[in-house]
Motif scaffolding. Structure first.
Motif, PDB file in Angstrom:
ATOM      1  N   VAL A 145       0.844  -1.201   0.000  1.00 42.92           N
ATOM      2  CA  VAL A 145       0.000   0.000   0.000  1.00 42.92           C
ATOM      3  C   VAL A 145       0.877   1.248   0.000  1.00 42.92           C
ATOM      4  O   VAL A 145       0.649   2.194  -0.768  1.00 42.92           O
ATOM      5  N   ASP A 146       1.889   1.246   0.835  1.00 41.48           N
ATOM      6  CA  ASP A 146       2.784   2.405   0.932  1.00 41.48           C
ATOM      7  C   ASP A 146       3.545   2.630  -0.374  1.00 41.48           C
ATOM      8  O   ASP A 146       3.761   3.776  -0.780  1.00 41.48           O
ATOM      9  N   ALA A 147       3.950   1.547  -1.030  1.00 44.74           N
ATOM     10  CA  ALA A 147       4.696   1.671  -2.288  1.00 44.74           C
ATOM     11  C   ALA A 147       3.812   2.263  -3.379  1.00 44.74           C
ATOM     12  O   ALA A 147       4.261   3.129  -4.158  1.00 44.74           O
ATOM     13  N   TYR A 148       2.575   1.813  -3.463  1.00 44.10           N
ATOM     14  CA  TYR A 148       1.659   2.353  -4.471  1.00 44.10           C
ATOM     15  C   TYR A 148       1.298   3.806  -4.163  1.00 44.10           C
ATOM     16  O   TYR A 148       1.167   4.626  -5.077  1.00 44.10           O
ATOM     17  N   TYR A 149       1.154   4.116  -2.907  1.00 45.91           N
ATOM     18  CA  TYR A 149       0.876   5.496  -2.493  1.00 45.91           C
ATOM     19  C   TYR A 149       2.062   6.399  -2.828  1.00 45.91           C
ATOM     20  O   TYR A 149       1.884   7.515  -3.339  1.00 45.91           O
ATOM     21  N   GLU A 150       3.249   5.908  -2.583  1.00 48.43           N
ATOM     22  CA  GLU A 150       4.456   6.671  -2.887  1.00 48.43           C
ATOM     23  C   GLU A 150       4.578   6.908  -4.393  1.00 48.43           C
ATOM     24  O   GLU A 150       4.907   8.016  -4.841  1.00 48.43           O
ATOM     25  N   SER A 151       4.301   5.878  -5.170  1.00 49.97           N
ATOM     26  CA  SER A 151       4.371   6.001  -6.619  1.00 49.97           C
ATOM     27  C   SER A 151       3.381   7.042  -7.135  1.00 49.97           C
ATOM     28  O   SER A 151       3.687   7.827  -8.035  1.00 49.97           O
ATOM     29  N   ALA A 152       2.200   7.059  -6.555  1.00 44.67           N
ATOM     30  CA  ALA A 152       1.163   7.995  -6.992  1.00 44.67           C
ATOM     31  C   ALA A 152       1.572   9.442  -6.793  1.00 44.67           C
ATOM     32  O   ALA A 152       1.154  10.330  -7.552  1.00 44.67           O
ATOM     33  N   HIS A 153       2.390   9.696  -5.775  1.00 43.65           N
ATOM     34  CA  HIS A 153       2.709  11.082  -5.427  1.00 43.65           C
ATOM     35  C   HIS A 153       4.163  11.460  -5.679  1.00 43.65           C
ATOM     36  O   HIS A 153       4.557  12.594  -5.398  1.00 43.65           O
ATOM     37  N   PHE A 154       4.934  10.528  -6.214  1.00 51.43           N
ATOM     38  CA  PHE A 154       6.323  10.841  -6.541  1.00 51.43           C
ATOM     39  C   PHE A 154       6.354  11.916  -7.619  1.00 51.43           C
ATOM     40  O   PHE A 154       5.542  11.921  -8.529  1.00 51.43           O
ATOM     41  N   ARG A 155       7.268  12.856  -7.525  1.00 53.58           N
ATOM     42  CA  ARG A 155       7.361  14.006  -8.429  1.00 53.58           C
ATOM     43  C   ARG A 155       6.128  14.914  -8.295  1.00 53.58           C
ATOM     44  O   ARG A 155       5.515  15.345  -9.275  1.00 53.58           O
ATOM     45  N   PHE A 156       5.757  15.195  -7.060  1.00 52.92           N
ATOM     46  CA  PHE A 156       4.723  16.175  -6.717  1.00 52.92           C
ATOM     47  C   PHE A 156       3.380  15.913  -7.394  1.00 52.92           C
ATOM     48  O   PHE A 156       2.762  16.807  -7.970  1.00 52.92           O
ATOM     49  N   SER A 157       2.952  14.671  -7.355  1.00 50.12           N
ATOM     50  CA  SER A 157       1.598  14.287  -7.791  1.00 50.12           C
ATOM     51  C   SER A 157       1.326  14.594  -9.255  1.00 50.12           C
ATOM     52  O   SER A 157       0.177  14.812  -9.646  1.00 50.12           O
ATOM     53  N   SER A 158       2.370  14.590 -10.089  1.00 48.16           N
ATOM     54  CA  SER A 158       2.176  14.863 -11.516  1.00 48.16           C
ATOM     55  C   SER A 158       1.560  13.691 -12.265  1.00 48.16           C
ATOM     56  O   SER A 158       1.351  13.769 -13.479  1.00 48.16           O
ATOM     57  N   GLY A 159       1.271  12.611 -11.561  1.00 49.93           N
ATOM     58  CA  GLY A 159       0.585  11.479 -12.175  1.00 49.93           C
ATOM     59  C   GLY A 159      -0.814  11.836 -12.632  1.00 49.93           C
ATOM     60  O   GLY A 159      -1.448  11.053 -13.350  1.00 49.93           O
ATOM     61  N   ARG A 160      -1.291  13.012 -12.257  1.00 45.66           N
ATOM     62  CA  ARG A 160      -2.648  13.436 -12.656  1.00 45.66           C
ATOM     63  C   ARG A 160      -2.785  13.530 -14.177  1.00 45.66           C
ATOM     64  O   ARG A 160      -3.872  13.286 -14.720  1.00 45.66           O
ATOM     65  N   PHE A 161      -1.704  13.881 -14.864  1.00 46.58           N
ATOM     66  CA  PHE A 161      -1.778  14.013 -16.316  1.00 46.58           C
ATOM     67  C   PHE A 161      -2.022  12.651 -16.969  1.00 46.58           C
ATOM     68  O   PHE A 161      -2.833  12.530 -17.886  1.00 46.58           O
ATOM     69  N   LEU A 162      -1.324  11.639 -16.498  1.00 41.54           N
ATOM     70  CA  LEU A 162      -1.533  10.296 -17.024  1.00 41.54           C
ATOM     71  C   LEU A 162      -2.910   9.774 -16.665  1.00 41.54           C
ATOM     72  O   LEU A 162      -3.608   9.198 -17.501  1.00 41.54           O
ATOM     73  N   LEU A 163      -3.314   9.965 -15.407  1.00 44.28           N
ATOM     74  CA  LEU A 163      -4.619   9.463 -14.965  1.00 44.28           C
ATOM     75  C   LEU A 163      -5.753  10.030 -15.818  1.00 44.28           C
ATOM     76  O   LEU A 163      -6.671   9.310 -16.203  1.00 44.28           O
ATOM     77  N   SER A 164      -5.678  11.322 -16.138  1.00 47.79           N
ATOM     78  CA  SER A 164      -6.739  11.945 -16.938  1.00 47.79           C
ATOM     79  C   SER A 164      -6.779  11.348 -18.344  1.00 47.79           C
ATOM     80  O   SER A 164      -7.856  11.218 -18.940  1.00 47.79           O
ATOM     81  N   CYS A 165      -5.607  10.958 -18.870  1.00 47.36           N
ATOM     82  CA  CYS A 165      -5.565  10.348 -20.206  1.00 47.36           C
ATOM     83  C   CYS A 165      -6.083   8.912 -20.187  1.00 47.36           C
ATOM     84  O   CYS A 165      -6.739   8.468 -21.133  1.00 47.36           O
ATOM     85  N   ILE A 166      -5.789   8.184 -19.101  1.00 44.24           N
ATOM     86  CA  ILE A 166      -6.300   6.818 -18.976  1.00 44.24           C
ATOM     87  C   ILE A 166      -7.824   6.835 -18.876  1.00 44.24           C
ATOM     88  O   ILE A 166      -8.514   6.109 -19.602  1.00 44.24           O
ATOM     89  N   GLU A 167      -8.335   7.670 -17.982  1.00 40.98           N
ATOM     90  CA  GLU A 167      -9.784   7.729 -17.782  1.00 40.98           C
ATOM     91  C   GLU A 167     -10.501   8.331 -18.988  1.00 40.98           C
ATOM     92  O   GLU A 167     -11.693   8.100 -19.184  1.00 40.98           O
ATOM     93  N   GLY A 168      -9.771   9.088 -19.795  1.00 45.15           N
ATOM     94  CA  GLY A 168     -10.370   9.695 -20.990  1.00 45.15           C
ATOM     95  C   GLY A 168     -10.187   8.869 -22.242  1.00 45.15           C
ATOM     96  O   GLY A 168     -10.514   9.315 -23.341  1.00 45.15           O
ATOM     97  N   PHE A 169      -9.648   7.631 -22.116  1.00 42.89           N
ATOM     98  CA  PHE A 169      -9.467   6.676 -23.223  1.00 42.89           C
ATOM     99  C   PHE A 169      -8.443   7.146 -24.257  1.00 42.89           C
ATOM    100  O   PHE A 169      -8.463   6.687 -25.402  1.00 42.89           O
ATOM    101  N   TYR A 170      -7.532   8.021 -23.881  1.00 35.58           N
ATOM    102  CA  TYR A 170      -6.514   8.490 -24.815  1.00 35.58           C
ATOM    103  C   TYR A 170      -5.462   7.417 -25.097  1.00 35.58           C
ATOM    104  O   TYR A 170      -4.713   7.529 -26.059  1.00 35.58           O
ATOM    105  N   LEU A 171      -5.376   6.396 -24.259  1.00 31.61           N
ATOM    106  CA  LEU A 171      -4.365   5.347 -24.417  1.00 31.61           C
ATOM    107  C   LEU A 171      -4.862   4.168 -25.230  1.00 31.61           C
ATOM    108  O   LEU A 171      -4.105   3.224 -25.483  1.00 31.61           O
TER     109      LEU A 171
END
Length: 318
Positions: A223-249
């Motif tokens: 759980v801690d590893a996945y949480y750390e991954s989600a927020h590594f580099r100041f939570s910039s994973g939001r850009f990828l998440l929006s593309c995944i949920e928007g079917f861009y991939l």
């Protein structure tokens, strides 16, 4: 008129305070999430790719194998940590954090299937330097199939763990998903939404409900590893998440599956609903395909039953 000006002034002050509070909240989350340093970004190397630095680990000797995790900003090469050392006894193992995930860079770009096809192709050509086996999970398997289709000389055997349904891969962005992507891209506001969605409690819920069948197999470290991954580099994973949920991939890979000649192993968690039907559809198109079920597992059998997955990956199927 003076009352209106006063109200506008108060509203502006409150908005500034609200934005300031969100900014402080975001900074606190990003800093606190990586304190345990489970992912240890100094434990590997970085490949300087044209769209951002990619973290990877290299171990062992022998025929190369590239391990690619599920596509999710929560995910990273940690997904393979129970298998990579054992694979390294007979292989040169490359465990990669793909762009937008884990310890790799997370640029504010539109992530597409072709972007990751380029990434895999360049990594194999420039880092591995020879034809390699590849193992991947979930949506990432579609990138591997397309990379092999476009460049038949870079990939040998393909192992796919719980690939995404062929039907889902044909879904395209719509007005709603484009709107969500735009909102998630807004500084501070988008980051706040992302941090709320990827809080520690929600990640633990996702692992319990979707990733693992047996909750007793979920160690706190996971759980801690996945949480750390989600927020590594100041939570910039939001850009990828929006593309995944928007079917861009997404991309239709049926033609590619029919035309590639790779040996393919598909492993699915038998406790995932409809996954047997999903992988059967793959086998109808792929020429050299064997399917195996991982009993009593869901999305990540390599963390639930690593010995079983290791044995299946090493199987000489043809």
């Amino acid at each position: 008129m003076s009352k209106l000006k006063q109200r506008l002034k108060i509203t502006a002050i409150l908005n500034v305070f609200a934005i300031g509070a969100m900014y402080g909240f975001n900074q606190m989350i990003s800093s606190a999430a990586i304190l345990k340093n489970i992912l240890k970004p100094n434990s590997g190397k970085y490949y300087r790719w044209k769209y951002g630095d990619l973290f990877y680990k290299k171990s062992g000797k022998g025929a190369p194998i590239l391990l690619i995790h599920d596509l999710n900003p929560y995910s990273s090469g940690f997904e393979w940590h129970l298998i990579e050392e054992k694979l390294a006894k007979d292989h040169t193992v490359y465990t990669l954090d793909i762009l937008g995930c884990g310890r790799s860079e997370k640029p504010g770009i539109t992530y597409t299937n072709y972007l990751y096809v380029q990434l895999i192709t360049d990594f194999i050509n420039e880092v591995i330097g020879e034809k390699t086996d590849v193992a991947s999970t979930g949506l990432s398997s579609s990138f591997v199939v397309m990379a092999s289709y476009n460049n038949p000389d870079i990939i040998n055997k393909i192992t796919m763990i719980n690939p995404v349904s062929l039907k889902k891969l044909t879904m395209a962005p719509n007005d709603k998903s484009k709107c969500i992507k735009t909102i998630m891209s807004i500084p501070i506001i988008g980051t706040t939404i992302y941090n709320l969605k990827s809080c520690h409690q929600n990640i633990e819920y996702v692992l319990t409900e979707n990733y693992f069948y047996n909750p007793f197999r979920i160690h706190q470290k996971y759980v801690d590893a996945y949480y750390e991954s989600a927020h590594f580099r100041f939570s910039s994973g939001r850009f990828l998440l929006s593309c995944i949920e928007g079917f861009y991939l997404n991309i239709d890979i049926k033609k590619a599956l029919q035309n590639i000649n790779n040996e393919i192993i598909i492993i699915y968690g038998d406790k995932l609903s409809n996954e047997k039907e999903i992988v059967d559809n793959y086998s109808k198109l792929a020429k050299n395909c064997c399917i195996y079920s991982a009993r009593d597992t869901k999305l990540l059998p390599q963390l639930e039953t690593p010995e079983v997955i290791l044995a299946l990956m090493n199987k000489n199927t043809f």
